[in-house]
Design a protein around this motif. Sequence first.
Motif, PDB file in Angstrom:
ATOM      1  N   ILE A 177       8.012  -0.831  -9.234  1.00 52.98           N
ATOM      2  CA  ILE A 177       8.866   0.146  -8.621  1.00 52.98           C
ATOM      3  C   ILE A 177       8.131   1.470  -8.083  1.00 52.98           C
ATOM      4  CG2 ILE A 177      11.021   1.527  -8.374  1.00 52.98           C
ATOM      5  CD1 ILE A 177      12.296  -0.653 -10.136  1.00 52.98           C
ATOM      6  N   TYR A 178       7.855   1.608  -6.752  1.00 51.85           N
ATOM      7  CA  TYR A 178       7.572   2.907  -6.416  1.00 51.85           C
ATOM      8  C   TYR A 178       8.580   3.939  -6.509  1.00 51.85           C
ATOM      9  CZ  TYR A 178       2.985   1.514  -4.437  1.00 51.85           C
ATOM     10  OH  TYR A 178       1.582   0.802  -4.288  1.00 51.85           O
ATOM     11  N   GLU A 179       8.361   5.207  -7.053  1.00 57.13           N
ATOM     12  CA  GLU A 179       9.261   6.258  -6.949  1.00 57.13           C
ATOM     13  C   GLU A 179       8.679   7.347  -6.390  1.00 57.13           C
ATOM     14  OE1 GLU A 179       9.250   7.392 -11.228  1.00 57.13           O
ATOM     15  OE2 GLU A 179      10.529   5.709 -11.836  1.00 57.13           O
ATOM     16  N   GLU A 195       0.643  -1.145   0.107  1.00 54.20           N
ATOM     17  CA  GLU A 195      -0.040  -0.039  -0.012  1.00 54.20           C
ATOM     18  C   GLU A 195       0.964   1.198   0.076  1.00 54.20           C
ATOM     19  OE1 GLU A 195      -3.339   0.269  -0.150  1.00 54.20           O
ATOM     20  OE2 GLU A 195      -3.602  -1.959  -0.195  1.00 54.20           O
ATOM     21  N   ILE A 196       0.332   2.361  -0.578  1.00 56.68           N
ATOM     22  CA  ILE A 196       1.056   3.563  -0.684  1.00 56.68           C
ATOM     23  C   ILE A 196       1.472   3.896   0.715  1.00 56.68           C
ATOM     24  CG2 ILE A 196       0.202   5.883  -0.676  1.00 56.68           C
ATOM     25  CD1 ILE A 196       0.111   5.720  -3.798  1.00 56.68           C
ATOM     26  N   GLU A 197       0.528   3.919   1.682  1.00 58.80           N
ATOM     27  CA  GLU A 197       0.929   4.288   3.061  1.00 58.80           C
ATOM     28  C   GLU A 197       1.968   3.605   3.716  1.00 58.80           C
ATOM     29  OE1 GLU A 197       0.224   6.841   5.678  1.00 58.80           O
ATOM     30  OE2 GLU A 197      -1.189   6.822   4.104  1.00 58.80           O
ATOM     31  N   LYS A 198       2.270   2.142   3.424  1.00 60.26           N
ATOM     32  CA  LYS A 198       3.472   1.481   3.804  1.00 60.26           C
ATOM     33  C   LYS A 198       4.894   2.195   3.087  1.00 60.26           C
ATOM     34  CE  LYS A 198       5.960  -1.561   5.855  1.00 60.26           C
ATOM     35  NZ  LYS A 198       6.245  -1.413   7.088  1.00 60.26           N
ATOM     36  N   GLU A 216       5.752   5.362   4.737  1.00 57.13           N
ATOM     37  CA  GLU A 216       6.710   4.972   6.199  1.00 57.13           C
ATOM     38  C   GLU A 216       7.836   4.446   5.741  1.00 57.13           C
ATOM     39  OE1 GLU A 216       4.476   2.043   8.334  1.00 57.13           O
ATOM     40  OE2 GLU A 216       2.477   2.897   8.242  1.00 57.13           O
ATOM     41  N   ILE A 217       8.114   3.669   4.787  1.00 55.66           N
ATOM     42  CA  ILE A 217       9.452   3.281   4.554  1.00 55.66           C
ATOM     43  C   ILE A 217      10.402   4.461   4.318  1.00 55.66           C
ATOM     44  CG2 ILE A 217      10.853   1.922   2.860  1.00 55.66           C
ATOM     45  CD1 ILE A 217       8.467  -0.010   2.702  1.00 55.66           C
ATOM     46  N   ALA A 218       9.894   5.361   3.325  1.00 56.49           N
ATOM     47  CA  ALA A 218      10.613   6.378   2.817  1.00 56.49           C
ATOM     48  C   ALA A 218      10.880   7.537   3.793  1.00 56.49           C
ATOM     49  CB  ALA A 218      10.105   6.957   1.399  1.00 56.49           C
ATOM     50  N   LEU A 219      10.032   7.804   4.706  1.00 55.97           N
ATOM     51  CA  LEU A 219      10.052   9.007   5.714  1.00 55.97           C
ATOM     52  C   LEU A 219      10.824   8.188   6.843  1.00 55.97           C
ATOM     53  CD1 LEU A 219       6.406  10.201   5.593  1.00 55.97           C
ATOM     54  CD2 LEU A 219       8.273  11.390   4.990  1.00 55.97           C
ATOM     55  N   ALA A 220      11.134   6.991   6.875  1.00 56.61           N
ATOM     56  CA  ALA A 220      11.885   6.524   8.183  1.00 56.61           C
ATOM     57  C   ALA A 220      13.235   6.878   7.725  1.00 56.61           C
ATOM     58  CB  ALA A 220      11.736   4.914   8.096  1.00 56.61           C
ATOM     59  N   GLU A 221      13.654   6.937   6.377  1.00 55.68           N
ATOM     60  CA  GLU A 221      15.066   7.367   5.902  1.00 55.68           C
ATOM     61  C   GLU A 221      15.220   8.643   5.855  1.00 55.68           C
ATOM     62  OE1 GLU A 221      17.420   4.883   5.440  1.00 55.68           O
ATOM     63  OE2 GLU A 221      16.006   3.627   6.371  1.00 55.68           O
ATOM     64  N   ILE A 273       6.963  -4.643  -4.311  1.00 51.86           N
ATOM     65  CA  ILE A 273       6.259  -5.889  -3.608  1.00 51.86           C
ATOM     66  C   ILE A 273       7.031  -6.019  -2.305  1.00 51.86           C
ATOM     67  CG2 ILE A 273       6.060  -8.480  -4.133  1.00 51.86           C
ATOM     68  CD1 ILE A 273       4.907  -6.878  -6.158  1.00 51.86           C
ATOM     69  N   THR A 274       8.555  -5.955  -2.134  1.00 51.73           N
ATOM     70  CA  THR A 274       8.956  -6.222  -0.883  1.00 51.73           C
ATOM     71  C   THR A 274       9.143  -5.077   0.060  1.00 51.73           C
ATOM     72  OG1 THR A 274      11.223  -5.762  -1.918  1.00 51.73           O
ATOM     73  CG2 THR A 274      10.283  -7.994  -2.198  1.00 51.73           C
ATOM     74  N   GLY A 275       9.173  -3.837  -0.538  1.00 57.70           N
ATOM     75  CA  GLY A 275       9.193  -2.694   0.083  1.00 57.70           C
ATOM     76  C   GLY A 275      10.952  -2.434   0.159  1.00 57.70           C
ATOM     77  N   GLU A 276      11.569  -3.058  -0.166  1.00 57.81           N
ATOM     78  CA  GLU A 276      13.108  -2.753  -0.311  1.00 57.81           C
ATOM     79  C   GLU A 276      13.420  -1.549  -0.934  1.00 57.81           C
ATOM     80  OE1 GLU A 276      17.245  -4.767  -2.008  1.00 57.81           O
ATOM     81  OE2 GLU A 276      15.416  -5.931  -2.031  1.00 57.81           O
ATOM     82  N   ILE A 277      14.405  -0.608  -0.175  1.00 56.86           N
ATOM     83  CA  ILE A 277      14.765   0.488  -0.881  1.00 56.86           C
ATOM     84  C   ILE A 277      15.767   0.175  -2.045  1.00 56.86           C
ATOM     85  CG2 ILE A 277      15.813   2.655  -0.522  1.00 56.86           C
ATOM     86  CD1 ILE A 277      14.492   2.838   2.196  1.00 56.86           C
ATOM     87  N   LEU A 278      15.664   0.508  -2.967  1.00 61.35           N
ATOM     88  CA  LEU A 278      16.684   0.051  -4.364  1.00 61.35           C
ATOM     89  C   LEU A 278      17.681   1.246  -4.471  1.00 61.35           C
ATOM     90  CD1 LEU A 278      14.039  -1.512  -6.436  1.00 61.35           C
ATOM     91  CD2 LEU A 278      15.287  -2.646  -4.993  1.00 61.35           C
ATOM     92  N   LYS A 279      17.234   2.455  -4.418  1.00 61.22           N
ATOM     93  CA  LYS A 279      18.213   3.619  -4.545  1.00 61.22           C
ATOM     94  C   LYS A 279      17.355   4.983  -4.004  1.00 61.22           C
ATOM     95  CE  LYS A 279      17.479   6.161  -8.701  1.00 61.22           C
ATOM     96  NZ  LYS A 279      17.648   6.281 -10.024  1.00 61.22           N
TER      97      LYS A 279
END
Length: 177
Positions: A143-145, A114-117, A120-125, A162-168
């Motif tokens: 990929i979410y940009e 979900e976009i909300e997740k 969260e992932i990006a804002l944690a960084e 899919i995984t939520g892993e930060i790629l770049k």
Amino acid sequence: MNKKMGIVIATLTGAAVIGFGVYQSDAAQEEPKMNVDQIEQMVKDQYDGKITELELEKGLNKQVYEVEVKANGIEYDLYLDANSGEVLKERQKEDDDIDDEELNTSDSKDNVIEIEKVKEIALAEFAGTVKEINLDEDDNRLIYEVEIRDGNKEAEFDIDAITGEILKVEVDTDDED
């Protein structure tokens, strides 16, 4: 004498047009009254499905959020006023109109986080304000940009959908003189 008067009128007219253009472009640069979170909530309240794209477009005299929602084989393209949240335009594409390659990715769009997740992932960084989120396909990978702004700093993330892993991650600083 008429030639001088014509030059003066033309100069004043040109200055007025340029001044009006600068005024209009400055008005469009102000922050919109509604932020990404508010627009996202409004769309979720009105449309079933997944938000796959949400970005702010700044025109000459109007700011518009472009939102893409996918649900049950239908893709909705929404254009909302960034100050009022009013839906200015809505387009729908049926299954037949959606690109077959888009539907046949190796990772099903039903499995995207979900976009909300993603926020969260990006804002944690990188703390700041989310300005844009897009779901794109790159080499059969979803990929979410994500673009986040904090003062004169801007971070752009590529996050596996899919995984939520930060790629770049790219962080830029605007140099203001």
